[in-house]
Design a protein around this motif. Sequence first.
Motif, short mmCIF file in Angstrom:
data_model
loop_
_atom_site.label_atom_id
_atom_site.label_comp_id
_atom_site.label_asym_id
_atom_site.label_seq_id
_atom_site.Cartn_x
_atom_site.Cartn_y
_atom_site.Cartn_z
N VAL A 121 -51.10 55.47 45.97
CA VAL A 121 -50.64 55.99 47.26
C VAL A 121 -51.73 56.86 47.86
O VAL A 121 -52.30 57.73 47.18
CB VAL A 121 -49.35 56.85 47.11
CG1 VAL A 121 -48.84 57.27 48.49
CG2 VAL A 121 -48.28 56.09 46.36
N THR A 154 -47.18 44.54 53.34
CA THR A 154 -45.84 44.24 53.81
C THR A 154 -44.83 44.99 52.96
O THR A 154 -45.14 45.43 51.85
CB THR A 154 -45.55 42.74 53.68
OG1 THR A 154 -45.70 42.41 52.30
CG2 THR A 154 -46.54 41.93 54.51
N PRO A 155 -43.63 45.17 53.47
CA PRO A 155 -42.59 45.82 52.66
C PRO A 155 -42.43 45.20 51.28
O PRO A 155 -42.18 45.92 50.30
CB PRO A 155 -41.33 45.64 53.52
CG PRO A 155 -41.86 45.65 54.93
CD PRO A 155 -43.18 44.93 54.86
N LEU A 210 -45.59 60.63 53.70
CA LEU A 210 -45.04 59.28 53.90
C LEU A 210 -43.58 59.24 53.47
O LEU A 210 -43.19 59.86 52.48
CB LEU A 210 -45.82 58.26 53.06
CG LEU A 210 -47.32 58.14 53.37
CD1 LEU A 210 -47.95 57.11 52.43
CD2 LEU A 210 -47.56 57.76 54.83
N LEU A 254 -43.96 49.59 43.78
CA LEU A 254 -43.15 50.68 43.23
C LEU A 254 -42.50 50.27 41.91
O LEU A 254 -42.32 51.08 41.01
CB LEU A 254 -42.06 51.09 44.23
CG LEU A 254 -42.54 51.69 45.56
CD1 LEU A 254 -41.35 52.18 46.37
CD2 LEU A 254 -43.52 52.84 45.34
N ALA A 293 -44.15 51.18 38.44
CA ALA A 293 -44.21 52.50 37.80
C ALA A 293 -43.51 52.45 36.45
O ALA A 293 -42.42 51.89 36.33
CB ALA A 293 -43.56 53.54 38.70
N THR A 327 -36.11 49.09 51.46
CA THR A 327 -36.72 48.05 52.30
C THR A 327 -38.24 47.97 52.14
O THR A 327 -38.86 46.99 52.56
CB THR A 327 -36.45 48.34 53.80
OG1 THR A 327 -37.18 49.54 54.16
CG2 THR A 327 -34.98 48.56 54.07
N GLY A 328 -38.85 49.00 51.60
CA GLY A 328 -40.31 48.98 51.46
C GLY A 328 -41.04 49.36 52.74
O GLY A 328 -42.27 49.39 52.77
N GLN A 329 -40.30 49.69 53.79
CA GLN A 329 -40.96 50.15 55.01
C GLN A 329 -41.56 51.54 54.78
O GLN A 329 -40.94 52.37 54.12
CB GLN A 329 -39.93 50.20 56.15
CG GLN A 329 -40.58 50.47 57.50
CD GLN A 329 -39.55 50.66 58.61
OE1 GLN A 329 -38.35 50.65 58.36
NE2 GLN A 329 -40.04 50.83 59.83
N VAL A 375 -49.47 52.28 50.35
CA VAL A 375 -48.63 52.26 49.15
C VAL A 375 -48.75 50.86 48.60
O VAL A 375 -48.31 49.90 49.24
CB VAL A 375 -47.15 52.58 49.47
CG1 VAL A 375 -46.32 52.58 48.18
CG2 VAL A 375 -47.02 53.89 50.22
N VAL A 411 -45.03 46.62 49.04
CA VAL A 411 -44.71 48.01 48.71
C VAL A 411 -43.64 48.06 47.62
O VAL A 411 -43.79 48.76 46.61
CB VAL A 411 -44.23 48.76 49.98
CG1 VAL A 411 -43.67 50.13 49.61
CG2 VAL A 411 -45.37 48.88 50.99
N LEU A 412 -42.56 47.33 47.81
CA LEU A 412 -41.47 47.35 46.81
C LEU A 412 -41.98 46.85 45.46
O LEU A 412 -41.64 47.41 44.41
CB LEU A 412 -40.30 46.49 47.29
CG LEU A 412 -39.48 47.10 48.43
CD1 LEU A 412 -38.36 46.13 48.83
CD2 LEU A 412 -38.89 48.45 48.02
N GLY A 436 -50.45 54.91 56.08
CA GLY A 436 -50.48 55.23 54.66
C GLY A 436 -50.63 53.97 53.85
O GLY A 436 -50.29 52.88 54.31
#
Lengths: 302, 302, 302, 302
Positions: C282, C24-25, D299, C32, C35, D37-39, C146, C28-29, C144
Amino acid sequence: MVHEPNNWGRFGPDDQRGTLNLLTPDVVLDALRGARTGQVLSLAMPIRGATSSPAPTTVPHLRGRPLPQHFMSVDGGDYAAGARPVGAGLRVADDALIVTCHGTTTHMDALCHMWSGDELYNGHPAARVRSYGATRCGIEQVGGVVARGLLFDVPRHLGLDHLLAGFRIPAELLEEIATPRPGDVAVIRTGWPLVWQRSPEEYWSGQPGLSADAGRWLAAHDVSVVACDNAAVGGLNPRGLADEDLADDLHLILLHRHGVHLVEMLWLEELGAEARAEFVFVAAPLRIEGGTGSPITPLAIL
Amino acid sequence: MVHEPNNWGRFGPDDQRGTLNLLTPDVVLDALRGARTGQVLSLAMPIRGATSSPAPTTVPHLRGRPLPQHFMSVDGGDYAAGARPVGAGLRVADDALIVTCHGTTTHMDALCHMWSGDELYNGHPAARVRSYGATRCGIEQVGGVVARGLLFDVPRHLGLDHLLAGFRIPAELLEEIATPRPGDVAVIRTGWPLVWQRSPEEYWSGQPGLSADAGRWLAAHDVSVVACDNAAVGGLNPRGLADEDLADDLHLILLHRHGVHLVEMLWLEELGAEARAEFVFVAAPLRIEGGTGSPITPLAIL
Amino acid sequence: MVHEPNNWGRFGPDDQRGTLNLLTPDVVLDALRGARTGQVLSLAMPIRGATSSPAPTTVPHLRGRPLPQHFMSVDGGDYAAGARPVGAGLRVADDALIVTCHGTTTHMDALCHMWSGDELYNGHPAARVRSYGATRCGIEQVGGVVARGLLFDVPRHLGLDHLLAGFRIPAELLEEIATPRPGDVAVIRTGWPLVWQRSPEEYWSGQPGLSADAGRWLAAHDVSVVACDNAAVGGLNPRGLADEDLADDLHLILLHRHGVHLVEMLWLEELGAEARAEFVFVAAPLRIEGGTGSPITPLAIL
Amino acid sequence: MVHEPNNWGRFGPDDQRGTLNLLTPDVVLDALRGARTGQVLSLAMPIRGATSSPAPTTVPHLRGRPLPQHFMSVDGGDYAAGARPVGAGLRVADDALIVTCHGTTTHMDALCHMWSGDELYNGHPAARVRSYGATRCGIEQVGGVVARGLLFDVPRHLGLDHLLAGFRIPAELLEEIATPRPGDVAVIRTGWPLVWQRSPEEYWSGQPGLSADAGRWLAAHDVSVVACDNAAVGGLNPRGLADEDLADDLHLILLHRHGVHLVEMLWLEELGAEARAEFVFVAAPLRIEGGTGSPITPLAIL
C-alpha cells in the motif's frame, strides 16, 4: 487621522547594537571623505542555489550546511511552452530564495548568533532567542554600516597567495599593517577562498584566521565590525570547528563580549588587487526581525 | 600555482546592466559629496515571517503573495530545554529564511523581472530566463548602487498625508518638485504604507503610483533607479493589478525599454519627515545568480 | 444550495494514470486476501533534515541533491525559555518541511518526471509541465496503490548481502524468482542501502539496478509499479548517472513508454528478513497538484 | 561484514506510540476482511501551492497559516526554451515542496503536537521537543495505520448538508450512529469543507466539531485514530480558536491524555456519498524524524 508611525526607518535601542554605536554621524562623514576614485566593488560571493545550476561545483561553503536554494515560480520557459501573458501582454519572472546564511554566503552575524552561559551581549537574556526569532540582539538592530574600511591584506604583507590552514594571525602582524580608529571596519584578507578553486576538499581541510590576541587588539581599538574572507573570523581545524577555549573564542571575544558585529565569507580578491589600504565600507543586512544574521552584499567605495 | 580568478567582485557585462552604467565614478563621488549630517536612515520595512511572530497583523504586502518565513534551526529555547552547548560551552543560534521578494518586502527588481514579446531589456532572449535562474539580466548584474538620491515627496508637496488610491502622479508634479541629473535615484513617496496601519483591506483597495508620462519623464532624465514606497511603481487597481496598456505600463517603460532598475515597497516616513531633498542613496541587492530581484535594505545618508 | 463538488476523492482521468488502471477492484480484493499475519512493515527510510540533527552522518541520498530541511516554528524549548502557553494553558509544537523527493527520500515518481522528445507518457504534451506544476501526469493522478507486492530479493537469491555496484539484474534472474500477475507491485531488493552504513563514498561509487531487459520483462507482465531500494530503478555509474542509451533507459521504458510508476529508495531489510514472497503493498503519494513525485511511506502488510 | 541494521522498517518504542499499540495483527487482519468491493477512495484534499497556480481561490485552510509552496527546479518549459536534454536525450522534471501541514493540508498529528504542563503523552518530557525535532513522540513513531474505518456521517444522520459552525457533536449522537471496536479509526464527517466552496470567509467564521464528551466517549472505546474533515477535531470559534478549557480541550483529551492520533482536514464527500459505514482505513505519514505531524493521503478501501 493620527498615525502612530512604525518608525521602521529608525535603528533599535542602543543597548542592543554593540559597537555600531561607534558609527556616529562624524564617523560616517569622515569615512565618506575617504573616497578617492569613486569606483565601487562588490565584496560578496554569488548566491548559487543547489538547484539553480546543473554545474558540478559551486561556491565556497562549509561542508554539511544547507546550501541556498533558488526557485523560479514563473519564468521565460513557461512562456516558451505556451503560458499566457498577464493582461495585455506582460510577461513576468518571479522567484523564491531559501537561505541559511551562516557558512554558505557572504553574511553578517547578529549579536544573538553566539554566546556562552545564559546571557547574550550586554546581558540580554539568551532565553529571548526563540523559534519565532530573537527579540533581543536580532540582525534587524543593525540598520546599516557606513564606515571607513581598513584592509589588512595579511598574505600580501607576507608575500603569499594565501595563508595556510593552520595559521592564526597574531596581533603584531595586524599592527604592522595599520592601526584602526574607533568605528573602523577591519577587513581581514586571508586569501583562503582561492583554495576552493583548487579543491573543495582542501578548502575544508581547515582555515586560517585571527588569533585571540588579534581579536582582543581589534576590540581594544574600538572597531565597529570585523569582516573576513574566511568562514568564522577565527581559524577552523580539520574537522571544521573553532577549537579555542571559551576565553579565546573569536566569536565570544568580539560578538559576545564587545558587541562587535562580524562579516564572514567575503570575496576580497579585487579589493586586494587594488591595494587600497582605506576605502568606504557600506553594508546593510536584510531587516529580518529576530534574525541571527543576514546574507549581504558589502560594497567598497574606493 | 595559477589562479583563474572568479572575479566575483566585478560587475557583469555592461549590456546587461541598463542605466546603472550611468553610475560612473564621477556620479559616485559627486553623490558622496552631498552628505551633510552623516545621519544614516534605513529605508526598509522589516521582514517578518508568517511564522516568526504570533501577532495577528504583519507588514504591508500584496494580498495572496507567499509571505516570508523565518525559522530558527537552533535557538536559546533549546539550551533552556537542556541542549548541550557546542565544544567548551559555546551556544549558537542559527536560522533560515524563505523569501519571495516581489510584493512582500522592500526589494529591487532585476531587469529580467518583466518584459513583453520574446526579448528582455536590450534584446536579451527571454528564453534564457529558466527554472534554474536567468542567465541574462539577473539581479547579480546590479552589483551596488551608490548615487544621489532625490526625494519626490508628492503628498507633502500637495499638503496630504498620503496620495489616494486612484491617483496617478503626472510628470508636471514631479517637475515642480525637482529635476534629476543623470544617474540620480528618484525616490518617490506616495505615503501609501501609512494606510496599512489603518486597514490592510484599504491598503489592498488599490494603490497610487506614477503615471506613464511621469515614467517617461524620469527615463528621459537618465535616472539610474526609480525607488517607490508603493508596491509596483505604477498604480494598482482594486484587483491589485496594473491596468495600463503595454505602451504605458510602468515596468515596461522603465525596466524593459530603458533598463532602469526599480526599487519597491520602501519605508520613507522618517526620510520624509527630515524633508531632505537630496541625500546619498546606497543599495546592494543580494548577489543571487539569475534572481528576478532581491530583498534589500537601502540606506539614505543625510 | 447546489454543490459543485470538487471530487477531490476521485482519481483523475484514466489516460493520465498509466498502468495504475490495472488496479481494478478485483486486483485490490485479491491483494488483500493475501495478508497472512497482519504484521505491518514500513518500507520508508526516515526523512532527516540537514538541520534536524547535529549528527555527522545522515540518510542515504544521491550526492549533490538538496537534502530535506525540517524546522520547528514553535517547540518545547520555547516554553522552557518562558513562552506563554496558548489560551488556558495549551502548548503546541508546529513544524515545516522542505523536501525535494527525488534522490533524497523514499518516494514515488509521477509520470511527468521523465520523458524524451516533446511528449510525456501517452502523448501528453511535455510543454504542460511548467513552473507552476504539471497539468498533465502529475503525482496527484496516482491516488493510492493497493496491490499484491511481489518481492524479488535478488541478493538473497544469489547468496549475497547486496549486489555489486556494476551489476545489472537480467530478466532471467527475476524470472527464476517469481512471475508477476497484472497489477502486481514488483519490489526489487538490491541491498545497496546497506553500503551506506559502511561508507557514503562507496554508496556513491555507482549503484546496481535493473537491466533494460528486466524492465521490459516487468512491463510485459503488466506490473502496476516497480519499487526498488536503489535510487534510480536502473543502475548508476560512478558519476551517479544512468548511462543506458534512450532505448534502454529504465525510466523511459517503464515510466515513459508503459506508464509504470516507479518507487525508489525503499528500505527493504526487514521485509527481506521476513522472506515473504507475497504481501499487500500500500502506498499513497501526497496529492501535490502537478508534482513530479512525492515522498511516501509504503507499507507492507504481511 | 557485520551490519548493524538501522531497522528503519520497525516502528519505535511502544510507549511513544499511544493507542496505535491497539493495531495488533489481529486488528489489521480483521480490518482487511471488511473490504467488499475493492474500490479505493482518496480522503485527501489536494496540496496546491501558493505559487503553483495563478488561480484566485485555493484549498480550504486556516487563515494566516503558511500555505504550501511548490516549485519546479526544472520543467518542460525549460526544454521548450532550449535547455539541453540530459545525456542521450533524457528530459526530466524535478520539484520541491515547502509544507507546514497543520491547518493547510490533510494531515496526521504526532503525539508531540500538543500538551499542557511539562509533559507530553505518557510522561515524556516536553523539553525534548526542540528546534531540531522532537526526540519523543515524533510522527516517525506512527509507522502506518491499517484498521477498520468507521464512518460517523453526522450531517447525513441529521438530514443536513453540513453541520453549523457552532455545533459541537454530543457523544449521544455518535452512539446513535455506531459503536467502535478497539483499534477502529473513527472517521467524523461534519461537511464543513463544503462551506469553502460557497465562501472562504464563511469557512473561517468558526467550525463545527466534536464535544468534549464525544472525545471522551471515543477514547473510552479505544479507537486508535480520530479522523475528521474539520481543521481541529474539536470546533473553532469565530476567531479560529478552540475555546474549551484545558479539561475539555479535544487535543488534550485525545492526543495528550489517551495517545489517540488525530487526522484532520479530510475530504469525505465521496466516502459519504457511498454511505459505507465500515471500510478499510489506511494512512502512512511521512517518516519525518521528530516531526509534529505529516501531510498524508489516507485511503478508504471499500
